[in-house]
Design an enzyme around this catalytic site. Structure first.
Site, PDB file in Angstrom:
ATOM      1  N   GLU A 195       0.937  -1.116   0.112  1.00  0.00           N
ATOM      2  CA  GLU A 195      -0.040   0.024   0.048  1.00  0.00           C
ATOM      3  C   GLU A 195       0.861   1.297   0.061  1.00  0.00           C
ATOM      4  O   GLU A 195       0.729   2.047   0.862  1.00  0.00           O
ATOM      5  CB  GLU A 195      -1.173  -0.057   1.238  1.00  0.00           C
ATOM      6  CG  GLU A 195      -1.861  -1.283   1.078  1.00  0.00           C
ATOM      7  CD  GLU A 195      -3.326  -1.091   1.728  1.00  0.00           C
ATOM      8  OE1 GLU A 195      -3.111  -0.217   2.640  1.00  0.00           O
ATOM      9  OE2 GLU A 195      -4.088  -1.836   1.627  1.00  0.00           O
ATOM     10  N   GLU A 317      -4.950  -8.736  -0.631  1.00  0.00           N
ATOM     11  CA  GLU A 317      -5.760  -8.393   0.266  1.00  0.00           C
ATOM     12  C   GLU A 317      -7.274  -8.235  -0.101  1.00  0.00           C
ATOM     13  O   GLU A 317      -7.596  -7.561  -1.051  1.00  0.00           O
ATOM     14  CB  GLU A 317      -5.344  -7.334   1.202  1.00  0.00           C
ATOM     15  CG  GLU A 317      -4.099  -7.410   1.892  1.00  0.00           C
ATOM     16  CD  GLU A 317      -3.967  -6.173   2.572  1.00  0.00           C
ATOM     17  OE1 GLU A 317      -4.605  -5.396   3.222  1.00  0.00           O
ATOM     18  OE2 GLU A 317      -2.688  -5.847   2.730  1.00  0.00           O
ATOM     19  N   GLN A 366      -7.929 -12.037   7.220  1.00  0.00           N
ATOM     20  CA  GLN A 366      -6.502 -12.746   7.365  1.00  0.00           C
ATOM     21  C   GLN A 366      -6.742 -13.988   8.031  1.00  0.00           C
ATOM     22  O   GLN A 366      -7.824 -14.300   8.465  1.00  0.00           O
ATOM     23  CB  GLN A 366      -5.749 -12.028   8.464  1.00  0.00           C
ATOM     24  CG  GLN A 366      -5.265 -10.307   7.716  1.00  0.00           C
ATOM     25  CD  GLN A 366      -4.319  -9.759   8.293  1.00  0.00           C
ATOM     26  OE1 GLN A 366      -3.865 -10.208   9.521  1.00  0.00           O
ATOM     27  NE2 GLN A 366      -4.310  -8.353   8.049  1.00  0.00           N
TER      28      GLN A 366
END
Ligand code: AHR
Length: 530
Positions: A195, A317, A366
């Site tokens: 990111e 993600e 996650q």
């Protein structure tokens, strides 16, 4: 030719019938096999965040909780069943604050630090490079390391690669041996930052591309190890980011990431994991399915700039992001996981299968105790563990790993949220028309020659019978399992661990090469056809 989805709108208020009248016709094109579904699409993500690592994967050798060399035994065994192909670590945002040398050497000499990204929790660094890479070896999965571009140095990153993968008589290999590991590890996937547009340094894509070039130059491929270099890619709808990276570093990276989360409100409350109304339910599923549009657009840019398909799009993600459970530590992103989350998992995986030629990896966020996790461990230290509905989807979908994608035609009604909810969303950051097909499916030819067929019916109240014509496949038998529950908000907890769990599914008939399946409302069915 792939049929388009029917656009028969159903206003929720009048969608009260319990069973759709006619059988829906569908075709599985077993004679038109596509690409192999990359098993890395079933990847996981583990960050130093909340209790994902500490209390989730790792309890330490001295713990009362049964463990194998410090790894929580029950969690480890449950993950083995999922055949995890790849595990990403140490972040996330944490990665750009992580200095790997803090996590090697004698544990009592490792520094304790503040986890600045996630609630200020003390990080004692007892889980570091050795603990992570040894876990990957035990799980039989590829490690995916995220390197620190934001606050790290080129030297630090270069030395990390040397420490992990050099087998020669080099300074970092000697240090590794001194710390008890003789042989180099095998490390394929290496992310150069995370990111970079946000917590990874707040960079522009142009600036990040230059940083990538610089860091990448010094990451060596040591004998026997070849890095698959991953650029820190776009968030959601940021197509410009992908465009700039493809132009400037498309010839230097093997993969570029994409992050996409599902919730019912960004920039404010994200919605409860277990308390939601029908509108919020359908809207969230529509938002989840919008990932197809997003992938298509990033892919179109990549197809133009890399027609050979050399660079993979890695959705490293993804998943649901709800409000933290009341009473849990702020910044730990601990959320429950309902049947609705199982739908998000199944629908997303179906999309990834379809674009597997470009989508080379996906890592749900996650693995334990954080966001849309596979497993929840108790927060009180009683040693309990629970498998979430999402875990069950990943387990039921394991036959898709490395299977060959089969095109499929399926018509579906489209469910739309109420006008009032649509109006309420107007002007919000996440406003938008998000149609939600009632049915979705994915098929593949497995390595043993059978067909795996997954079908999802997200309707709250309508069962549907579907006739699947199996073109080019002489079916003889089938077996199946179903994941459903009375309510889409149902979830598993430590007192009731099996509220949402797979059961045998028998409501199908095989006649010639047509498999007729009656799929109940709120259910995911996975069939194995031989
Ligand atoms: O998965 C939680 C966080 O979401 C990650 O640390 C970050 O990369 C993303 O914003």
């Amino acid at each position: 030719m792939r049929k388009t989805i029917l656009s028969a709108f159903i206003a929720l208020a009048c969608a009260a019938t319990a069973m759709a009248a006619d059988n829906v016709k569908a075709t599985v094109h077993a004679d038109k096999a596509g690409a192999k579904i990359n098993r890395e699409i079933y990847g996981q993500f583990s960050e130093h965040l909340g209790t994902c690592i500490y209390g989730g994967l790792w309890v330490g050798e001295g713990s009362q909780i049964p463990n194998i060399n410090g790894y929580r035994k029950d969690v480890f065994e449950a993950l083995k069943v999922l055949k995890v192909p790849v595990l990403r670590w140490p972040g996330g945002c944490f990665a750009d604050d992580y200095h790997w040398m803090d996590g090697i050497g004698p544990k009592n000499q490792r520094p304790s630090l503040r986890n600045n990204n996630w609630g200020g929790t003390i990080e004692d660094n007892s889980f570091g490079t050795h603990e992570f890479l040894n876990l990957c070896e035990m799980l039989g999965c590829e490690p995916y390391i995220s390197g620190n571009v934001g606050s790290g140095t080129v030297k630090e990153m270069a030395q990390w690669v040397e420490y992990m993968t050099s087998d020669g008589d080099t300074p970092m290999a000697r240090l590794r041996r001194q710390n008890g590991r003789e042989k180099a590890w095998h490390v394929k996937y290496f992310g150069i930052g995370n990111e970079a547009w946000g917590c990874g340094g707040n960079m522009t894509p142009e600036y990040y591309s230059d940083e990538f070039r610089k860091f990448n130059t010094y990451l060596r491929d040591y004998t026997g190890n070849k890095l698959y270099r991953i650029g820190s890619g776009a968030s959601d709808y940021d197509y410009k980011w992908t465009e700039v990276l493809m132009d400037r570093i498309g010839n230097r990276m093997q993969g570029v990431s994409l992050h996409y989360y599902t919730c019912t409100g960004w920039g404010g409350p994200k919605g409860s994991a277990t308390k939601f109304d029908n509108d919020q339910y359908y809207w969230a599923l529509g938002k989840c399915l919008e990932i197809e549009e997003v992938i298509k657009k990033h892919k179109a840019i990549m197809d133009k700039k890399d027609p050979e398909g050399r660079v993979g799009l890695l959705v490293d993600e993804w998943g649901t992001w709800w409000d933290e459970e009341p009473g849990t530590i702020s910044g730990h992103l601990y959320q429950q996981n309902a049947l609705r989350d199982a739908f998000v998992a199944a629908l997303s995986l179906n999309v990834f299968h379809k674009y597997t030629e470009r989508v080379k990896m996906a890592n749900i966020a996650q693995v334990v105790n954080v966001l849309q996790s596979m497993i929840l461990t108790d927060q009180e230290g009683t040693g309990h563990m629970v498998l979430t509905p999402t875990y069950h989807v990943f387990e039921m979908y394991t036959p898709f790993q490395e299977a060959t994608y089969l095109p499929l035609d399926l018509e579906s009604e489209i469910i739309q949220v109420s006008k009032a909810y649509f109006k309420e969303k107007e002007g919000a950051r996440d406003a938008g028309y998000r149609p939600c097909p009632m049915l979705s499916a994915s098929a593949a030819k497995t390595t043993d020659g059978s067909i795996v067929l997954a079908v999802t019916n997200v309707s709250l109240d309508k069962a549907q019978t579907i006739d699947f014509a199996l073109e080019g496949f002489a079916a003889k038998t089938f077996s199946g399992r179903i994941l459903t529950s009375e309510n889409v908000a149902d979830f598993n907890d430590f007192q009731h661990p099996n509220v949402v769990a797979p059961a045998e599914f028998k409501d199908a008939k095989l006649k010639k090469d047509v498999l007729t399946v009656k799929i109940p409302a709120k259910s995911i069915v996975v069939l194995n056809i031989k």
